[in-house]
Design a protein around this motif. Structure first.
Motif, mmCIF file in Angstrom:
data_model
loop_
_atom_site.group_PDB
_atom_site.id
_atom_site.type_symbol
_atom_site.label_atom_id
_atom_site.label_comp_id
_atom_site.label_asym_id
_atom_site.label_seq_id
_atom_site.Cartn_x
_atom_site.Cartn_y
_atom_site.Cartn_z
ATOM 1 N N LEU A 289 0.828 -1.216 0.000
ATOM 2 C CA LEU A 289 0.000 0.000 0.000
ATOM 3 C C LEU A 289 0.857 1.259 0.000
ATOM 4 O O LEU A 289 0.481 2.276 -0.563
ATOM 5 C CB LEU A 289 -0.912 0.013 1.229
ATOM 6 C CG LEU A 289 -2.139 -0.890 1.180
ATOM 7 C CD1 LEU A 289 -2.826 -0.909 2.544
ATOM 8 C CD2 LEU A 289 -3.101 -0.425 0.124
ATOM 9 N N THR A 290 2.019 1.182 0.641
ATOM 10 C CA THR A 290 2.841 2.379 0.827
ATOM 11 C C THR A 290 3.657 2.768 -0.390
ATOM 12 O O THR A 290 4.107 3.897 -0.485
ATOM 13 C CB THR A 290 3.805 2.187 2.006
ATOM 14 O OG1 THR A 290 4.629 1.048 1.730
ATOM 15 C CG2 THR A 290 3.056 1.994 3.301
ATOM 16 N N ASN A 291 3.867 1.844 -1.319
ATOM 17 C CA ASN A 291 4.737 2.192 -2.449
ATOM 18 C C ASN A 291 4.022 2.154 -3.791
ATOM 19 O O ASN A 291 4.653 1.988 -4.807
ATOM 20 C CB ASN A 291 5.980 1.295 -2.478
ATOM 21 C CG ASN A 291 5.653 -0.167 -2.687
ATOM 22 O OD1 ASN A 291 4.502 -0.569 -2.592
ATOM 23 N ND2 ASN A 291 6.659 -0.955 -2.950
ATOM 24 N N THR B 131 -9.351 -6.841 -11.700
ATOM 25 C CA THR B 131 -9.727 -6.918 -10.297
ATOM 26 C C THR B 131 -8.629 -6.291 -9.452
ATOM 27 O O THR B 131 -7.444 -6.519 -9.706
ATOM 28 C CB THR B 131 -9.914 -8.398 -9.865
ATOM 29 O OG1 THR B 131 -10.813 -9.022 -10.768
ATOM 30 C CG2 THR B 131 -10.436 -8.495 -8.459
ATOM 31 N N GLN B 132 -9.045 -5.523 -8.454
ATOM 32 C CA GLN B 132 -8.106 -4.940 -7.505
ATOM 33 C C GLN B 132 -8.566 -5.357 -6.115
ATOM 34 O O GLN B 132 -9.690 -5.087 -5.720
ATOM 35 C CB GLN B 132 -8.095 -3.417 -7.626
ATOM 36 C CG GLN B 132 -7.211 -2.735 -6.612
ATOM 37 C CD GLN B 132 -7.216 -1.225 -6.772
ATOM 38 O OE1 GLN B 132 -7.469 -0.713 -7.853
ATOM 39 N NE2 GLN B 132 -6.944 -0.522 -5.695
ATOM 40 N N LEU B 133 -7.691 -6.043 -5.383
ATOM 41 C CA LEU B 133 -8.012 -6.506 -4.039
ATOM 42 C C LEU B 133 -7.032 -5.890 -3.055
ATOM 43 O O LEU B 133 -5.852 -5.739 -3.367
ATOM 44 C CB LEU B 133 -7.893 -8.038 -3.954
ATOM 45 C CG LEU B 133 -8.689 -8.854 -4.969
ATOM 46 C CD1 LEU B 133 -8.197 -10.297 -4.970
ATOM 47 C CD2 LEU B 133 -10.154 -8.795 -4.633
ATOM 48 N N THR B 134 -7.513 -5.565 -1.871
ATOM 49 C CA THR B 134 -6.640 -5.094 -0.808
ATOM 50 C C THR B 134 -6.683 -6.124 0.309
ATOM 51 O O THR B 134 -7.758 -6.485 0.788
ATOM 52 C CB THR B 134 -7.099 -3.723 -0.280
ATOM 53 O OG1 THR B 134 -7.155 -2.816 -1.382
ATOM 54 C CG2 THR B 134 -6.150 -3.196 0.769
ATOM 55 N N GLU B 135 -5.509 -6.588 0.679
ATOM 56 C CA GLU B 135 -5.403 -7.594 1.728
ATOM 57 C C GLU B 135 -4.287 -7.170 2.672
ATOM 58 O O GLU B 135 -3.118 -7.202 2.316
ATOM 59 C CB GLU B 135 -5.084 -8.961 1.109
ATOM 60 C CG GLU B 135 -5.061 -10.090 2.114
ATOM 61 C CD GLU B 135 -4.705 -11.401 1.442
ATOM 62 O OE1 GLU B 135 -3.588 -11.884 1.701
ATOM 63 O OE2 GLU B 135 -5.521 -11.910 0.664
ATOM 64 N N GLY B 136 -4.662 -6.750 3.878
ATOM 65 C CA GLY B 136 -3.654 -6.275 4.826
ATOM 66 C C GLY B 136 -2.962 -5.047 4.276
ATOM 67 O O GLY B 136 -3.595 -4.055 3.924
#
Length: 167
Positions: free
Chosen positions: A105-107, A130-135
């Motif tokens: 997420l940070t870079n 598809t875009q997924l965010t996990e942790g």
């Protein structure tokens, strides 16, 4: 006497010109040896063009590697955890292509539409994205097909452009 002087100076000019041409030929051979091998013999303008293109390509690669090194050694300002280096896997099955990209997420310095634009520029029609965010990770899964199936994709070129984008 005047004709002897003019013929002597002409001979000297001819020798200087011959030496200059030999030096230019030697320098051109050195330049041609520094660019990637070509399937056929190149003309002088083609050698100069190939050399300048190769230098530009090397400069881009150097910048990409520099950014990658900074990512590997960098730490996000609000966190003591090191940044996650993006990983990418491209699978080419005949006229379909799947891009899997995982980054922290940070870079993230790119957006999903930019990845899709690269694929479309290279002759791919995006079927599913598809875009997924996990942790603290973002996972992109993009499936596409070739606009012209018999031509297909040039996977190495797509991967190179995507790496430039994400690094």
């Amino acid at each position: 006497m005047a004709t002897q002087k003019s013929s002597a100076s002409r001979a000297q000019r001819n020798i200087r010109e011959k030496n200059r041409r030999m030096e230019m030929r030697d320098l051109l051979v050195k330049l041609a040896s520094l660019i990637p091998p070509q399937p056929s013999k190149l003309s002088v303008p083609e050698i100069v063009y190939q050399a300048t293109s190769y230098i530009v390509q090397l400069q881009k690669k150097k910048e990409s590697l520099k950014r990658r090194r900074e990512l590997l050694g960098g730490v996000h300002a609000s966190s003591s955890r090191p940044r996650m280096l993006p990983t990418m896997n491209i699978t080419n099955l005949d006229s379909t292509l799947e891009v899997n990209l995982v980054c922290g997420l940070t870079n993230r310095n790119f957006m999903l539409y930019e990845i899709i634009s690269v694929l479309e520029d290279e002759g791919a029609e995006v079927i599913n994205a598809t875009q997924l965010t996990e942790g603290d990770r973002v996972i992109y899964i993009i499936k596409s097909k070739a606009v012209i199936p018999r031509i297909g994709f040039e996977t190495s070129r797509i991967q190179e452009k995507l790496l430039e984008l994400v690094l």
